[in-house]
Design a protein around this motif. Sequence first.
Motif, PDB file in Angstrom:
ATOM      1  N   THR C  10      -2.247  12.231  -2.546  1.00 54.01           N
ATOM      2  CA  THR C  10      -2.009  11.031  -3.337  1.00 54.01           C
ATOM      3  C   THR C  10      -2.161   9.831  -2.412  1.00 54.01           C
ATOM      4  N   GLY C  11      -2.570  10.099  -1.236  1.00 53.14           N
ATOM      5  CA  GLY C  11      -2.400   9.138  -0.138  1.00 53.14           C
ATOM      6  C   GLY C  11      -3.304   7.953  -0.238  1.00 53.14           C
ATOM      7  N   SER C  12      -2.975   6.966   0.540  1.00 52.28           N
ATOM      8  CA  SER C  12      -3.843   5.823   0.639  1.00 52.28           C
ATOM      9  C   SER C  12      -3.502   5.161   1.947  1.00 52.28           C
ATOM     10  N   THR C  67     -12.157  13.556   1.292  1.00 48.94           N
ATOM     11  CA  THR C  67     -12.035  14.131  -0.041  1.00 48.94           C
ATOM     12  C   THR C  67     -12.188  13.056  -1.099  1.00 48.94           C
ATOM     13  N   GLU C  69     -10.493  12.979  -4.014  1.00 48.16           N
ATOM     14  CA  GLU C  69      -9.188  12.538  -4.519  1.00 48.16           C
ATOM     15  C   GLU C  69      -8.567  11.496  -3.595  1.00 48.16           C
ATOM     16  N   VAL C  72     -10.213   8.190  -4.406  1.00 40.64           N
ATOM     17  CA  VAL C  72      -9.742   7.705  -5.711  1.00 40.64           C
ATOM     18  C   VAL C  72      -8.369   7.051  -5.543  1.00 40.64           C
ATOM     19  N   GLN C  76      -7.466   3.156  -6.306  1.00 37.79           N
ATOM     20  CA  GLN C  76      -6.456   2.809  -7.316  1.00 37.79           C
ATOM     21  C   GLN C  76      -5.398   1.896  -6.718  1.00 37.79           C
ATOM     22  N   ASP C  77      -4.938   2.249  -5.514  1.00 33.24           N
ATOM     23  CA  ASP C  77      -3.938   1.379  -4.882  1.00 33.24           C
ATOM     24  C   ASP C  77      -4.514  -0.005  -4.633  1.00 33.24           C
ATOM     25  N   GLY C  95     -17.643  11.437  -8.760  1.00 33.47           N
ATOM     26  CA  GLY C  95     -16.182  11.517  -8.771  1.00 33.47           C
ATOM     27  C   GLY C  95     -15.483  10.170  -8.769  1.00 33.47           C
ATOM     28  N   LEU C  96     -16.221   9.078  -8.493  1.00 32.17           N
ATOM     29  CA  LEU C  96     -15.570   7.764  -8.419  1.00 32.17           C
ATOM     30  C   LEU C  96     -15.825   6.920  -9.659  1.00 32.17           C
ATOM     31  N   SER C  98     -14.905   6.598 -12.812  1.00 30.29           N
ATOM     32  CA  SER C  98     -13.861   5.922 -13.597  1.00 30.29           C
ATOM     33  C   SER C  98     -13.129   4.868 -12.794  1.00 30.29           C
TER      34      SER C  98
END
Lengths: 363, 499, 328, 344
Positions: C10-12, C67, C69, C72, C76-77, C95-96, C98
Amino acid sequence: MSEQRNALRDVNSRVEAGWSAVLERVHVAHGVGRMALLLVLTFTFFAVQRPGVFLNPVNLTNMGIAAPEIGLLSLAVMIAMLTGGIDLSVVAMANGTAITVSSLYTAVGDAQGQAAAEGWAPLIVLVGVLVGVLLGAFNGFLVSVVGITPILATLGTMQLYNGLALVWTGGVTISGAPSALRSMGGTAVAGIPVLTIILVLCAVLLAVVINRTPIGRKVQLQGANPVAARYSGISPRSTLMMTYVISGLLSAVAGLLFLSRNPSASADYGSSYVLLVIVIVVLGGTNPAGGFATVLGVLLATLTLQVVASGFSALRLSAYEYAIAQGVILIGVMVLDQVRFRRRPLRRRPGMQDRPVPTPAEK
Amino acid sequence: MAPSAAPVLEVHDVVKTYGGIHALNGVSLELLPGEVHCLAGENGSGKSTLIKIISGVEKPDSGTVVINGRTHRHLTTGDAIRSGIQVIYQDFSLFPNLSAAENIAMLSELADRRRISSRSRIRAAARRVVEDLGLRLDLDADVADLTVADRQLIAICRALVNDAKVLIMDEPTTALTHTEVERLFTIVRRLQERGVAVMFVSHKLDEVLEISQRVTVLRNGAQVASGAAADHTPRTIAKAMTGREVSDERLVGEVPPDAPVLLELDRLGRAGGFSDVSFALRAGEILGITGLLGSGRSEIAEAIFGIHPADSGTIRVAGTERRIRSIRDAVHAGIGYVPEDRLTQGLFLDVSIADNMIAASLDSYRARGGLLDRRRVRDSIADLFRRLRIQAPNVGAMVRSLSGGNAQRVVLAKWLDRKPAVLVLNGPTVGVDIGSKEEIIAILREQAAAGMGVIIISDDIPELVTACHRILIVHEGRVVSELTGDEVDAHEIQRRMAA
Amino acid sequence: SSVNGGDPGTGSTDGGSSSSGGAADGAYVVVVKATGIGWFDRMEVGVNEWADETGMDAREEGPSEATNEGQVAIIQDLIAQQPTAISVVPNDLAGLESVLKQAQDAGIVVVSHEAVGIKNVDIDIEGFENKAYGAQIMENLGECTGGEGQYVQFVGRLTNGSHSEWVQGAYEKQQADFPDMTRVEDPIESEENEEVAYNKAKELLAKYPDIKAFQGSAGTDVVGIGRAVEEAGKTDSICVMGTSIPSVAKGYLDSGAIDKIFFWDPAMAGKAQLAVAKILAEGGTIEEGTDLGVPGYESLVKLDGADNAYAGDAGVAVDLSNVDQYNF
Amino acid sequence: MSGRLSRLRGPNNEGLLVAVILVVVVAMALSSPAFFTAGTFFALVRSSMVPLIFALGVLMVLISGGIDVSFPAIAIFAAYSTVKWVIGAGADPGPWVIIAIAMLVGAVLGLVNGVVIARFRLPTLIVTLGTQSIFKGVLISYIGSVYISAADLPDSVNALAGSHLLDVSGGGYLHFMIVPVVVVAVLVALLLSRTIFGRSIYAIGGDTEAARRVGIDVVRTQVWLYVLVGALAAFGGMLYVILGRNANPQSIVGTELDIIAAVVLGGASIFGGRGSVLGTVLGVVLVQLINNNLVLLGIPSTWQRAAVGILLLLGVGAQALGARRPNGHSVDVEPPLEREEVAA
Ligand SMILES: Nc1ncnc2c1ncn2[C@@H]1O[C@H](COP(=O)(O)OP(=O)(O)OP(=O)(O)O)[C@@H](O)[C@H]1O
Ligand SMILES: Nc1ncnc2c1ncn2[C@@H]1O[C@H](COP(=O)(O)OP(=O)(O)OP(=O)(O)O)[C@@H](O)[C@H]1O
Ligand SMILES: [Mg+2]
Ligand SMILES: [Mg+2]
């Protein structure tokens, strides 16, 4: 940069200090109390540090969209861990579902046009979920019939499923997903993202199955003592099979969420989730040796790590610094638990904590 | 030889509490060289705890342990062992993954503070003890593959491998047959001559009096009696332990002649185990099966319960023939089984009493929607808890926190809740104090009276005599004789078993 | 397939600025495949230089593992932090889709690199035309082998679009101009891992004793191959060429195990992305011939196959003779 | 408990493995003439060296009843930071000193694991999961992320990297580092079978409480164990750097599960108390044999991941069936009959 590091050190120390004090007063189920507390603390901390970014509705929504897929995968691992096993193949199974749905959808689309594809969508999704269930059942077969230790069985199937996905897609990312799924990713009900709602629904369902149904109890007992379970007439085969099927089912739903977040599927998506979800499951209070777990604890753990991640982003800390924090939190929580239990040997009651135990007195 | 003056071991009013519970409440005793000192008490009265404190496994809250005149503040297991204290723990504390030889010798190797471990030395040391005791043990076998009895013998050997000054035995005889017990006692006496002080814990009071010179009785962690064994009879000790009169007279109700046959074995056999076993058990009957260790008595029970299914003959339950190939088959046929190894096979130690009780009958609580009917669960749990008089703070307590007597009641409760037609109990009162023993047997009588068929497999002959209508004696896998009615009598059984 | 613990799924990373959200905060963020990797460390150099030169708030971010995810989550962040522009070097184009759309809807300028044909970006800027680049590599390989013999191509990941185009371009070139060369295996996956490249190269050497040439795609492919060739004592008889950077390949260029490496300076690529972003942010447009003021990107060419993809001419070929001109 | 222990070990597991390896070898020989060459063999040895060192550490931890996933992080942390530091200091103390320093660093990281695990009695998998991400994070954020290529490595390291034990012209060579690797393997074997420390590890893996009661200082033993394993991992890391002639902070991490799988294939019990160095060596060799020859066997790249998965499953599956007790999957702690007669 350095002053943010101080901020980091600062939060950790603050959290741990305040925490053990408060923990003494929190008498909730092992895993739930501490996570709720940690969630509140981290959230407040980041909210105070970067209100503009962190409390920005966009950010909150994004968290609500990002967390569910990880939450579902964590629940899938949790139930396996409840029987004393583990499931390393959850991500691979999720991708299996996503790839099935996406490729079937595009195939039908090419053959008979968009409209037709949309018409078939429900069936296609069903097939996708079925694939997840079948993959889970294969894990169950390896564990319960062949008798391979779960960590090894699922390590093998993780590679196998992933490899097959690679063969199927030829390594290319396939695009396309039923519009129903696609729109699901974006929409929110009363400000709450649909994905979040789905996660909560699945969680509630799982909690009921585990705590309120015979099979759920059998799963718990299987984890608590396989031999005694067998001597009580509980069939390890059916319990374990059920366990890994459920795990596959939850993964499949996670796979659908992958698609709803982004209408494409690839063999490699989510590879970084595998160990992350194990961390979450344990943070959530699951006993790695089996016999005890709480759904709520796992949900809270998922959110907590989500919050810390976004918070770190807001503080402009790097992915590696986040990795450090994640490790510190994991070990910190475990240590504090231990210290706490050492002090109260008899308070520890793995098993059915999350429901009131009747005593003759009550009657 | 007469005990000489200076005590090797003194314990001065030791207090130990576990989360509020007083496991020990000001216990003091001394151990003289060459004397056998017996520690008696009901389950949970504090015997094991006292032993754990003497051996440095647990630290007392207050009080002191004096060994050879030296007062120890923080006694560690290492200290204890090096100052000559050897313990045979109730759970044996053996290493399942190591060979018998290594299990026996490891302790001395450590005590000698060795760095290098030599196979030959270990084997030699082990063999010495084993031969010393005139035992037959496969020293190279992993303990995991040995029987409970063998494990107990190994635990004993381990305690003797170092020449101990103080030998503490926490229920060393629970799994031993008379011959083995006798052998153990000769060893104990030999050690006595050598001036070794022995502390002996057992629930078998006749043993206690046979071997010991002094007796100390604990009740709820307090010392209620201490004196010469000569001044005691089993009855007086039992009274001290329980604080009430305990009877062991034979009382068996009548089995109505028209009572239906619940279990019928016809020429049942299992290669290498037993053969040609045939008998019928009627509703309301309590049938005892006994025989020497290895006679195949347990195997018969395991075949009935589908653990090691029979490979010849037939089993009929309540008149209908049943193929019993697995435990599930047996359970579904209406058979319940209380296993020998309570802790690993009978109980979920880290699960609440409540959930242990319903473990075998979960499906019967399924209400509409497949959910558990929690009111009914609650009721039957509370009911069983009361009926079996289980001593615990509440049904939410972990089973781990129960003593053998209470733990055994939980296992019993688990099956009673399932209401099986036939209940098979293998060593139902092993390691259970007479108080609990009496009650457990009373419960079995109740159940039988209510129409259940009960089979007790045991080598505790007095117990069989008190409880059973009929007793089968097994020898080398065959039923060699059957006693009914007035034949059932301790000496008669002894005689026929020897024959 | 190998997993890596502690990765922030979930990282950023960095992101968010002190100024409160809502309005754009003027930041330019380059989101790379993964941080902590030589190639993108170099790109970060360019990004920081550009920030100093222009006085803009520009930075590089990326997941700790390459990766989808991870990227993404970062984007998002970022959206919540309302930067002026995001430029992404994607791990997975589709994969990007959206999340980039979400960024555009939020009024953020979106640029991409190494991503011809990606959806929901304003402009994709390439160092060069991928197939031409592949052809250029084959050109050199052909010369080196004298236009004959067996050869094998490596890609970092079978899922990597650019790598596929490079080897495809090279393959087509070979069939057109070097008919006497034969590709004996489909492209081999090195999993972006030098050790894997090394082992597979060894196997290939065993399987095809008189193999003549290797083409690498991931930065470490040629190094792994080079080591295998060197140990087989065939540095002279076998030509090893492919994409890499001097600092990584130097040792083997010296020993002759690697004959030539090709790349485009990540630093310049970083600057180019930011330059494009700045032009767009200020309402300008990118078209045929635009000069970004970055070496190698002085006159952009429009790429066919996509309506928003432009390429510079930033390809660099380096061999022993000029390797010392590069400090990265 | 005892039942669980015996769950993963076939009666004579090493034998089973040898058989499997032979089958695989024959299959490969049949499918590719290029297989039976010194080169293939040396390549196998070479690629087995680093995994074997890691596997030995994993083995010891497994025997003690734990699971360690932090060893790759420790390995690369120790190796990279040491090399970087040596280069920075502009000194070249020679490969053995460098290795020694790295092992010291590894020991310290191992100490962290050991203390947390032993002092607080925490599940090892979880603790090492945590420390692993801490070590990796610290390495990249605070020590360095720059790829150190052969050109920048200390000359002595490069020299060692190029030193061969024996050469077969054209057919490859046997790398010198095989010597220390074999030595280490033998030492570990002796440590486990011939020292009280080693036996204590087995004892703790068998029954920790019992170990305490016979007077084993469990905490101290565990701490030392993890220190040792840390140092071993660091040696593996340096070995990786030497063989690969580069120090890349992104490497190694991610291989943990595969190594553990190899060790368990080698007959170690995931529940502790059982495992042998010989078995571990065989397990590692088998896995490498397969990984190394997929191309040789002509398995298409896209199929290779799946192939590895299938082979792993076949391996552990065969083992599970070998270790199978009468009553199917479920653990059966009932003692076999013939034993009873012994005592009777
Ligand atoms: N580890 C423990 N944690 C909590 N309470 C304990 C523990 N060990 C013992 N106790 C308490 O101390 C009491 C005495 O335990 P102890 O083992 O001495 O009984 P015992 O005399 O050995 O019983 P038994 O005859 O069944 O062995 C128990 O009733 C129990 O409540
Ligand atoms: N973790 C624990 N928590 C609470 N009580 C405990 C715990 N462990 C042991 N006890 C107490 O220790 C006492 C004895 O434990 P132990 O296992 O020696 O008894 P037991 O062996 O079951 O009894 P018996 O030997 O007579 O069958 C029990 O009374 C039990 O209450
Ligand atoms: Mg006791
Ligand atoms: Mg007891």
